[in-house]
Design a protein around this motif. Structure first.
Motif, PDB file in Angstrom:
ATOM      1  N   PHE A 105       0.865  -1.198  -0.027  1.00 45.08           N
ATOM      2  CA  PHE A 105      -0.046   0.130  -0.001  1.00 45.08           C
ATOM      3  C   PHE A 105       0.917   1.212  -0.035  1.00 45.08           C
ATOM      4  CE2 PHE A 105      -3.603  -2.616   1.725  1.00 45.08           C
ATOM      5  CZ  PHE A 105      -4.556  -2.083   0.547  1.00 45.08           C
ATOM      6  N   MET A 106       2.100   1.235   0.613  1.00 45.64           N
ATOM      7  CA  MET A 106       2.816   2.481   0.639  1.00 45.64           C
ATOM      8  C   MET A 106       3.371   2.703  -0.668  1.00 45.64           C
ATOM      9  SD  MET A 106       5.332   2.480   4.219  1.00 45.64           S
ATOM     10  CE  MET A 106       5.907   0.782   4.092  1.00 45.64           C
ATOM     11  N   ILE A 107       3.434   1.871  -1.333  1.00 36.79           N
ATOM     12  CA  ILE A 107       4.123   1.882  -2.764  1.00 36.79           C
ATOM     13  C   ILE A 107       2.969   2.227  -3.767  1.00 36.79           C
ATOM     14  CG2 ILE A 107       5.260   0.787  -4.775  1.00 36.79           C
ATOM     15  CD1 ILE A 107       6.885  -0.815  -2.970  1.00 36.79           C
ATOM     16  N   LEU A 108       1.880   1.482  -3.639  1.00 31.64           N
ATOM     17  CA  LEU A 108       0.715   1.561  -4.708  1.00 31.64           C
ATOM     18  C   LEU A 108      -0.069   2.825  -4.761  1.00 31.64           C
ATOM     19  CD1 LEU A 108      -0.269  -2.135  -4.973  1.00 31.64           C
ATOM     20  CD2 LEU A 108       1.178  -0.964  -6.515  1.00 31.64           C
ATOM     21  N   ILE A 109      -0.426   3.287  -3.218  1.00 24.23           N
ATOM     22  CA  ILE A 109      -1.288   4.325  -3.139  1.00 24.23           C
ATOM     23  C   ILE A 109      -0.686   5.723  -3.820  1.00 24.23           C
ATOM     24  CG2 ILE A 109      -2.678   5.869  -1.560  1.00 24.23           C
ATOM     25  CD1 ILE A 109      -3.916   2.904  -2.033  1.00 24.23           C
ATOM     26  N   PRO A 110       0.562   6.082  -3.298  1.00 23.43           N
ATOM     27  CA  PRO A 110       0.954   7.290  -3.852  1.00 23.43           C
ATOM     28  C   PRO A 110       1.516   7.036  -5.256  1.00 23.43           C
ATOM     29  CG  PRO A 110       1.940   6.457  -1.679  1.00 23.43           C
ATOM     30  CD  PRO A 110       1.270   5.350  -2.303  1.00 23.43           C
ATOM     31  N   GLY A 111       1.712   6.074  -5.708  1.00 24.73           N
ATOM     32  CA  GLY A 111       2.156   5.674  -6.967  1.00 24.73           C
ATOM     33  C   GLY A 111       0.931   5.821  -7.950  1.00 24.73           C
ATOM     34  N   VAL A 112      -0.018   5.252  -7.493  1.00 26.51           N
ATOM     35  CA  VAL A 112      -1.436   5.418  -8.497  1.00 26.51           C
ATOM     36  C   VAL A 112      -1.707   6.821  -8.423  1.00 26.51           C
ATOM     37  CG1 VAL A 112      -3.541   4.660  -8.597  1.00 26.51           C
ATOM     38  CG2 VAL A 112      -1.842   2.719  -8.502  1.00 26.51           C
ATOM     39  N   LEU A 113      -1.809   7.501  -7.304  1.00 30.94           N
ATOM     40  CA  LEU A 113      -2.389   8.670  -7.233  1.00 30.94           C
ATOM     41  C   LEU A 113      -1.412   9.600  -8.069  1.00 30.94           C
ATOM     42  CD1 LEU A 113      -4.389  10.650  -5.723  1.00 30.94           C
ATOM     43  CD2 LEU A 113      -2.640  10.733  -3.990  1.00 30.94           C
ATOM     44  N   LEU A 114      -0.213   9.542  -8.126  1.00 34.88           N
ATOM     45  CA  LEU A 114       0.546  10.371  -8.781  1.00 34.88           C
ATOM     46  C   LEU A 114       0.251  10.130 -10.292  1.00 34.88           C
ATOM     47  CD1 LEU A 114       3.132  12.314  -9.228  1.00 34.88           C
ATOM     48  CD2 LEU A 114       4.335  10.076  -9.231  1.00 34.88           C
ATOM     49  N   VAL A 115       0.252   8.768 -10.762  1.00 36.30           N
ATOM     50  CA  VAL A 115      -0.017   8.427 -12.252  1.00 36.30           C
ATOM     51  C   VAL A 115      -1.523   9.101 -12.626  1.00 36.30           C
ATOM     52  CG1 VAL A 115      -0.426   6.857 -13.894  1.00 36.30           C
ATOM     53  CG2 VAL A 115       1.364   6.887 -12.244  1.00 36.30           C
ATOM     54  N   ALA A 116      -2.494   9.055 -11.657  1.00 34.22           N
ATOM     55  CA  ALA A 116      -3.880   9.541 -12.114  1.00 34.22           C
ATOM     56  C   ALA A 116      -3.905  11.042 -12.071  1.00 34.22           C
ATOM     57  CB  ALA A 116      -4.770   8.833 -10.990  1.00 34.22           C
ATOM     58  N   THR A 117      -3.263  11.567 -11.141  1.00 37.03           N
ATOM     59  CA  THR A 117      -3.012  12.956 -11.074  1.00 37.03           C
ATOM     60  C   THR A 117      -2.554  13.623 -12.337  1.00 37.03           C
ATOM     61  OG1 THR A 117      -2.929  13.065  -8.759  1.00 37.03           O
ATOM     62  CG2 THR A 117      -2.514  15.057  -9.988  1.00 37.03           C
ATOM     63  N   ARG A 118      -1.308  13.070 -13.081  1.00 35.60           N
ATOM     64  CA  ARG A 118      -0.668  13.311 -14.075  1.00 35.60           C
ATOM     65  C   ARG A 118      -1.644  13.179 -15.352  1.00 35.60           C
ATOM     66  NH1 ARG A 118       3.471  16.740 -13.985  1.00 35.60           N
ATOM     67  NH2 ARG A 118       3.571  16.215 -16.070  1.00 35.60           N
ATOM     68  N   ILE A 119      -2.195  11.992 -15.397  1.00 38.03           N
ATOM     69  CA  ILE A 119      -3.087  11.462 -16.461  1.00 38.03           C
ATOM     70  C   ILE A 119      -4.300  12.896 -16.615  1.00 38.03           C
ATOM     71  CG2 ILE A 119      -5.022  10.112 -17.504  1.00 38.03           C
ATOM     72  CD1 ILE A 119      -3.101   8.055 -16.260  1.00 38.03           C
ATOM     73  N   THR A 120      -4.818  13.125 -15.415  1.00 36.12           N
ATOM     74  CA  THR A 120      -5.891  14.272 -15.098  1.00 36.12           C
ATOM     75  C   THR A 120      -5.362  15.597 -15.610  1.00 36.12           C
ATOM     76  OG1 THR A 120      -6.788  12.841 -13.418  1.00 36.12           O
ATOM     77  CG2 THR A 120      -7.579  15.286 -13.756  1.00 36.12           C
TER      78      THR A 120
END
Length: 316
Positions: A105-120
């Motif tokens: 979770f420590m890796i996936l949550i920030p990582g997925v949020l970063l990618v999703a924010t950049r895509i948005t």
């Protein structure tokens, strides 16, 4: 207690310095930032959903130890990232005893949020900017991991992950009110608001690297921890600048999202970075400086012979 209070004061002082630097940079850029910022309604709602999820992650981290949430999957990970990103000197203790699922979770949550924010942010601009931004952070992670050697990477993962979540929250908060009828384009027309926003965004970028080095200090010592952070910063900025220099400034900057590296929103377009007059030489100089920063960081991060000897004696 005195040590904790002293570290807290030092952290507040560091934040103040980063904000002052951010204000100076924002004032230099502000004369060029007159383009109104707007996104379509769908992007606005996507940003709001992501913002709610990001804020929920932070709130869980803040409250997990005081509520029944502490036993839930992911709660320990949220708590570790919150503590490590706001009090990086406690990063190591915050990750002790964290279960394998929470480590993911420590890796996936920030990582997925970063990618999703950049895509948005990059909707309509293609995926090239997203790939480049994510690649930059992967280069940073790889550089830090290699320099850490056999030591645990979880303190720095928690610290950097938490700082990235905070940075995404600021960006998503602005995106969430930038639709056709949003208030942010109106606020953006106020010079003080623009400067404040840019200062916070740029300050949070600096804070990511500060917490990275600070979280490593208990494991590596002050000199080596600073070297790892410096090498990571150099690697992050060397990648986009070198790529742009090779491809060509105009072509590269047109193909990327407007927020190249640390530039928020459509700042690149506002400041004329899409203009054919933008000098490629400037990118070459920036790439060389970033490469020199990386080399200097690696040199600082390498253990001295005396340190290595003491480590071997203590382990034997």
């Amino acid at each position: 207690m005195a040590t904790t209070a002293g570290r807290g004061i030092l952290a507040l002082g560091t934040v103040a310095v980063l904000l002052i630097i951010g204000v100076v940079l924002a004032l230099l850029v502000d004369p060029f930032t007159r383009m109104p910022i707007e996104v379509d309604g769908a992007t606005e709602w996507v940003a709001r959903v992501l913002l709610i999820l990001a804020v929920a992650w932070v709130v869980i981290g803040m409250l997990a130890a005081r509520t029944r949430l502490v036993g839930r999957p992911g709660a320990a990970a949220a708590r570790a990232t919150w503590i490590a990103s706001t009090r990086p000197w406690r990063a190591r203790e915050s990750t002790l005893g964290v279960l394998p699922l929470d480590r993911w979770f420590m890796i996936l949550i920030p990582g997925v949020l970063l990618v999703a924010t950049r895509i948005t942010q990059a909707r309509g601009d293609g995926v090239g900017s997203v790939v480049l931004a994510v690649a930059g952070w992967l280069v940073f992670a790889l550089a830090v991991r290699l320099l850490l050697g056999t030591r645990s990477p979880w303190p720095v993962i928690a610290a950097v992950g938490g700082a990235l979540v905070l940075r995404c929250i600021v960006t998503l908060a602005a995106l969430s009110f930038s639709g056709p009828e949003g208030v942010w384009p109106v606020l953006w027309s106020i010079g003080a608001v623009r400067v404040l926003y840019l200062a916070i965004v740029l300050g949070l970028v600096g804070w990511v690297f500060v917490v990275a080095g600070w979280s490593l200090e208990p494991q590596l010592g002050r000199r080596r921890a600073a070297g790892v952070a410096l090498a990571g910063v150099g690697a992050v900025f060397a990648l986009p600048t070198a790529t742009a220099a090779v491809i060509g400034a105009t072509e590269a900057l047109r193909g990327w999202n407007s927020q190249i590296g640390v530039l928020p929103w459509h700042l690149a377009r506002m400041t004329g970075l899409y203009d054919t007059r933008f000098p490629t030489e400037a990118l070459i100089v920036a790439a060389v400086l970033a490469a020199l920063m990386t080399i200097a960081g690696i040199v600082l991060a390498l253990p001295l012979r005396a340190e290595e000897r003491r480590r071997r004696v203590s382990s034997s």
